[in-house]
Design a protein around this motif. Structure first.
Motif, PDB file in Angstrom:
ATOM      1  N   PHE A   1      16.298  18.951   5.935  1.00  0.00           N
ATOM      2  CA  PHE A   1      17.719  18.681   6.186  1.00  0.00           C
ATOM      3  C   PHE A   1      17.907  17.782   7.411  1.00  0.00           C
TER       4      PHE A   1
ATOM      5  N   ALA B   1      18.242  10.141   7.917  1.00  0.00           N
ATOM      6  CA  ALA B   1      18.290   9.116   6.863  1.00  0.00           C
ATOM      7  C   ALA B   1      19.730   8.650   6.658  1.00  0.00           C
TER       8      ALA B   1
ATOM      9  N   ARG C   1      15.730  15.591   8.593  1.00  0.00           N
ATOM     10  CA  ARG C   1      15.297  14.251   8.182  1.00  0.00           C
ATOM     11  C   ARG C   1      16.390  13.593   7.358  1.00  0.00           C
ATOM     12  N   ALA C   2      17.009  14.406   6.488  1.00  0.00           N
ATOM     13  CA  ALA C   2      18.065  13.867   5.627  1.00  0.00           C
ATOM     14  C   ALA C   2      19.223  13.346   6.490  1.00  0.00           C
TER      15      ALA C   2
END
Ligand SMILES: Nc1ncnc2c1ncn2[C@@H]1O[C@H](COP(=O)(O)OP(=O)(O)OP(=O)(O)O)[C@@H](O)[C@H]1O
Ligand SMILES: [Mg+2]
Lengths: 318, 237
Positions: free
Chosen positions: A186, A192, A188-189
């Motif tokens: 999450f 991103a 990392r998301a």
């Protein structure tokens, strides 16, 4: 800038877990013991409050790229939610604090559309939103609920020790949540999304949902902190808990330490709030000068904060 | 392989203001099929990819995925059922590592899918796995887009100009790889200027001009079609 590697190397991962685990333990131990050696509990309390706020800013800015100048709005709502729960509903302090935090999240829900804005537009609108909240609270039309401009006096439920202990707990929990998010997909998301929302959506990430979760969570953190601050002070005015400087300091502490990490906001708050208390009160003009110079130096030479000095050498920073 | 189309779009219209970037475009695509999408600059190829992938909502028309109406679905939901794409101007997560770029799509995307290592192997980027995406050149970033799309488990893959800037040798390698994906049952729409490259992939093309579909059929027939020659082949790109 961020730690690369979707790390599958087990000893490495273990070591990272350990380093990450040390931070909340140090905070817990540090703020539990320091009142015994350092008499000014108010300063310790406020340092904790700013550290928690800085982590909230970190979640919003460091992980999703929204710079919340109006962050103090949630802080103020938390304080008033707590005060009203005590004054009108006669709730015990701790329950009132929880209500204050939840109320901030509810208010944050109403402001979810702000997330459709980006960059400076978001920053300015969040500021405006905080101003609106502040005016509503201090408006004499609501004097029977908020006591309007005359502020809140909670002397009957003044519990400096309990509120201090609960603040330690909230700070530690906040830190644990940030560590957790940072080390999960999450987190990392979120990074991103910060980089490229279109690509993130095409990778299957629900951009709106992820941003909303972080928004509500950071509002909860500010709400709980504001509620605890109000409880700890037990006397405050709208201008105290909706003071724009609270947003600014939390943002500066985060950026100074290094956003997107867990350690950055912790270090930033200790160093800069420490500095503030060392010289800010006795010699405010020198403090302002040093502060200004520090911020300029930061923008020019260390946009990643002091943490980036360590990261530059390829070291892992939790 | 089933004969039911995996993708069908009907009379898609997309307007920017009063300008019609897409004007009633329709086609169907079966699993394992490759459709070439060609046409001069500004003819609406990328816009069509954007509409199918959900970046833009069409002003009219319908998009069906395995018979299901997905016209109003958000992008991430399409990605999760297996619609994915690359971008004409690549859009990697620059400050994340190559592996992280792909691993995110693997985590959030559709299954079954190539895992991050397989996807990076497939596009030939495994040697750079731990580098940051911003360290790649633009050709490599396009391949990273492709790897990310593959790790999201596509059943429909929309490729927007992968061949630009590649030499003859590299084109051949890419064409073989794309064909391999089709053999695995992925339906592909390949946007391309380079007709030689399209010819290596498929014989089925749509030719677009000014938002309109001016030809649909085989590439050989397109070459003989007077309208196509006039607006497209005549322009000589
Ligand atoms: N977001 C947008 N806003 C306004 N106009 C747009 C937008 N996107 C595309 N257009 C216009 O729509 C038309 C079609 O553009 P599109 O990018 O689909 O062309 P294309 O066929 O992909 O061209 P190329 O071969 O150059 O990539 C162009 O005239 C373009 O200027
Ligand atoms: Mg294009």
């Amino acid at each position: 800038m961020f730690n690369p590697q979707w790390d599958t190397n087990t000893p490495n991962r273990l070591r990272r877990r350990l380093v990450n685990g040390v931070i909340p333990v140090l905070l817990l131990a540090g703020f539990s013991v320091s009142p015994l050696v350092y008499a000014n509990q108010a300063i310790l309390f406020q340092m904790m409050a700013f550290m928690a706020l800085a982590q909230g800013v970190n979640l919003l800015y460091g992980f999703t790229g929204y710079l919340p100048f109006g962050y103090v709005g949630f802080f103020g709502i938390g304080a008033y939610g707590m005060a009203i729960s005590i004054q009108l509903l006669h709730f015990p302090g701790i329950l009132a604090v929880i209500i204050g935090g939840l109320l901030s999240s509810v208010i944050a829900m109403a402001f979810l559309p702000l997330l459709r804005l980006s960059g400076a537009y978001f920053a300015i609108s969040s500021l405006a939103a905080a101003e609106v909240l502040s005016h509503i609270v201090s408006n004499s039309a609501f004097i029977h609920i908020t006591n309007g401009p005359y502020g809140e006096q909670l002397t009957q439920s003044y519990h400096p020790l309990t509120s201090y202990v609960v603040m330690v707990i909230v700070l530690v929990l906040t830190t644990v949540v940030v560590i957790f998010i940072r080390n999960r997909p999450f987190g990392r998301a979120l990074m991103a999304i910060r980089e490229d929302p279109v690509s993130a959506a095409m990778a299957g990430i629900s951009v709106v949902r992820a941003r909303s979760v972080v928004w509500l969570l950071s509002a909860l953190i500010a709400g709980l902190t504001g509620a605890l601050f109000g409880w700890h002070m037990s006397v405050f005015y709208p201008s105290t808990v909706f003071d724009l400087n609270i947003s600014i300091l939390a943002i500066v502490f985060t950026l100074f330490g290094g956003y997107g990490t867990v350690t950055g906001p912790v270090l930033g708050s200790i160093v800069l709030y420490g500095l503030y208390n060392a010289i800010g009160i006795s010699d405010p003009q020198y403090f302002q000068l040093i502060y200004g110079l520090l911020i300029i130096a930061l923008v020019l030479f260390l946009p990643g904060g002091i943490i980036s000095l360590i990261q530059r050498r390829g070291n892992y920073v939790p | 392989m089933s004969h039911e189309p995996v993708l069908a779009f009907e009379d898609i219209v997309k307007k920017f203001g009063t300008f019609r970037a897409l004007d009633k475009v329709s086609a169907t695509l079966k699993a394992g099929e490759i459709l070439g999408l060609v046409g001069p600059n500004g003819s609406g190829k990328t816009t069509l990819i954007n509409v199918i992938s959900g970046l833009y909502n069409p002003d009219a028309g319908k998009i069906l995925f395995q018979g299901l109406d997905i016209t109003r679905w958000p992008m991430h939901k399409r990605a999760r059922v297996g619609i994915n794409r690359t971008f004409q101007i690549p859009k990697p997560f620059k400050s994340l590592s190559i592996t992280e770029n792909v691993a995110l799509a693997y985590h959030y995307g559709s299954k079954p899918a190539m895992n991050p290592r397989q996807a990076l192997d497939f596009v030939g980027l495994s040697h750079a796995a731990s580098q940051l995406a911003l360290q790649l050149n633009s050709t490599q970033q396009k391949l990273l887009d492709l790897a990310r799309a593959l790790a999201a488990g596509p059943k429909i893959l929309l490729i927007d100009e992968l061949a630009a800037g590649l030499n003859h040798q590299e084109l051949k390698v890419i064409a073989d790889h794309v064909q391999l994906l089709a053999q695995q049952g992925i339906a592909l729409i390949v946007v391309e200027h380079h007709l030689g490259f399209v010819n290596q992939l498929t014989n089925r093309v749509i030719v677009m001009n000014a938002g309109k579909e001016i030809f649909q059929g085989s590439l050989d027939q397109a070459a003989q079609d007077p309208v196509v020659s006039a607006v497209y082949l005549g322009t000589g790109s």
